[in-house]
Design an enzyme around this catalytic site. Structure first.
Site, PDB file in Angstrom:
ATOM      1  NE  ARG A 177      -0.107  -2.153 -40.960  1.00  0.00           N
ATOM      2  CZ  ARG A 177       0.830  -2.960 -41.443  1.00  0.00           C
ATOM      3  NH1 ARG A 177       0.563  -3.723 -42.499  1.00  0.00           N
ATOM      4  NH2 ARG A 177       2.025  -3.009 -40.888  1.00  0.00           N
ATOM      5  CG  HIS A 180      -2.018  -8.807 -41.982  1.00  0.00           C
ATOM      6  ND1 HIS A 180      -1.935  -7.842 -41.005  1.00  0.00           N
ATOM      7  CD2 HIS A 180      -1.182  -8.390 -42.969  1.00  0.00           C
ATOM      8  CE1 HIS A 180      -1.096  -6.895 -41.377  1.00  0.00           C
ATOM      9  NE2 HIS A 180      -0.626  -7.210 -42.570  1.00  0.00           N
TER      10      HIS A 180
END
Length: 330
Positions: free
Chosen positions: A232, A293
């Protein structure tokens, strides 16, 4: 079980169709992301199925509650994009959907190799028809010590897969993992910082892990270390990372995420100016590999995400134990 599925991609549609019957699901599939303006479409639904591209706020949850929704399930591992505490307080359960840890583990190792072998600038040189190797002498992974922060399913799989490369693996987790004896040396955090040539992050996003890698942490790291983040973006302080790269404290980074990526990734901004200076600085560095991502994005992981999101919701709504329930209902 009636379920509305937001952010449903073309690749996911046949998967939902395949598993709907198995879990007794009557599905409404939408390509749109869940926002306040389309929350009313959940009227009459038992469950809402989402991804992590947008945040599920109390305002959206209030609409879901009036629609009769009993559960929000995210077909992701992390659920920081859902206000779980508020959802639980109004009687809406929240669940996640674990998927193949190899998807992210192998991607993290790929990023390690690409940074060590200077692949980003070499690809640019190749595109310009310069086929000389000068200036981009690579390093070999077997000669490295790789530190892993976080030994959940993904961190553990990364450690196991690294065994095939012959490198030393150090690992830190709040809890000892006896199953990893002989696979990774579990050590305290300062030891992992001090001795790792590569540091790979596999921590969850939470208040206690916000900017876990800051200037103080980087100061403890080995000179010339490489940072890999496939977890993250909020785990890393952008300013501290940029400073460390500019000073040469870190020799490179592989970033599948960065702090501030949520409004940008999974969207098309062709021919637009992005007001994200940290991203611009990092992506301009030849020793920084940035990707949007995508670590989870494999055929196996996509199937797992769809199947487990339906499985968990079906169990919960039937009054059975859902192994992927998040938080505590009030």
């Amino acid at each position: 079980m009636k379920m509305i599925v937001y952010s449903c991609s073309a690749e996911e549609r046949p998967l939902f169709a395949r598993y709907a019957g198995q879990f007794g699901a009557e599905l409404t599939l939408l390509a749109e992301k869940p926002v306040l303006e389309n929350a009313h479409l959940a009227a009459g639904m038992d469950a809402v199925n989402i991804l992590s591209a947008t945040c599920i706020t109390p305002e959206i949850l209030d609409v879901y509650k009036t629609c009769g929704v009993r559960m929000v399930v995210s077909r992701t591992v992390g659920v920081e994009h859902v206000d779980t505490a508020y959802a639980n307080s109004i009687g809406i359960a929240v669940g996640n959907a674990p998927y193949s840890p190899a998807s992210v583990a192998d991607y993290a190792i790929m990023m390690m190799l690409m940074v060590l072998r200077c692949i980003k600038p070499m690809l640019l040189r190749y595109a310009g028809q310069d086929y000389t190797p000068r200036g981009y002498l690579g390093r070999e992974l077997p000669n490295m010590t790789v530190g892993i922060l976080g030994l959940g399913r993904i961190g553990e799989t990364t450690a196991r897969h690294l065994q095939g490369f012959g490198c030393r693996v150090l690992a830190y987790d709040r809890r000892e993992k006896p199953a990893l004896r002989g696979v990774a040396e579990q050590a305290d955090l300062d030891t992992v910082y001090r001795e790792s040539d590569i540091l790979s992050l596999h921590l969850a996003a939470a208040p206690e892990t916000y900017h876990f890698i800051d200037s103080a942490a980087i100061a403890k790291m080995k000179d010339g270390a490489v940072l890999i983040n496939t977890a993250r973006g909020t785990l890393v302080d952008n300013a501290a990372l940029i400073d460390a790269l500019e000073r040469g404290k870190l020799s490179g980074a592989g970033l599948d995420v960065f702090d501030g990526d949520r409004p940008i990734y999974y969207r098309d901004f062709k021919n637009q100016v992005l007001a994200q200076r940290d991203m611009a600085v990092l992506s301009a560095m030849p020793n920084v590999l940035m990707l949007p991502h995508m670590a989870y994005y494999t055929d196996q992981a996509a199937e797992d995400m769809v199947r487990n999101s339906l499985d968990g919701a079906a169990r919960y709504l039937a009054g059975q134990e859902d192994p992927w329930l998040i938080g505590e209902m009030v």
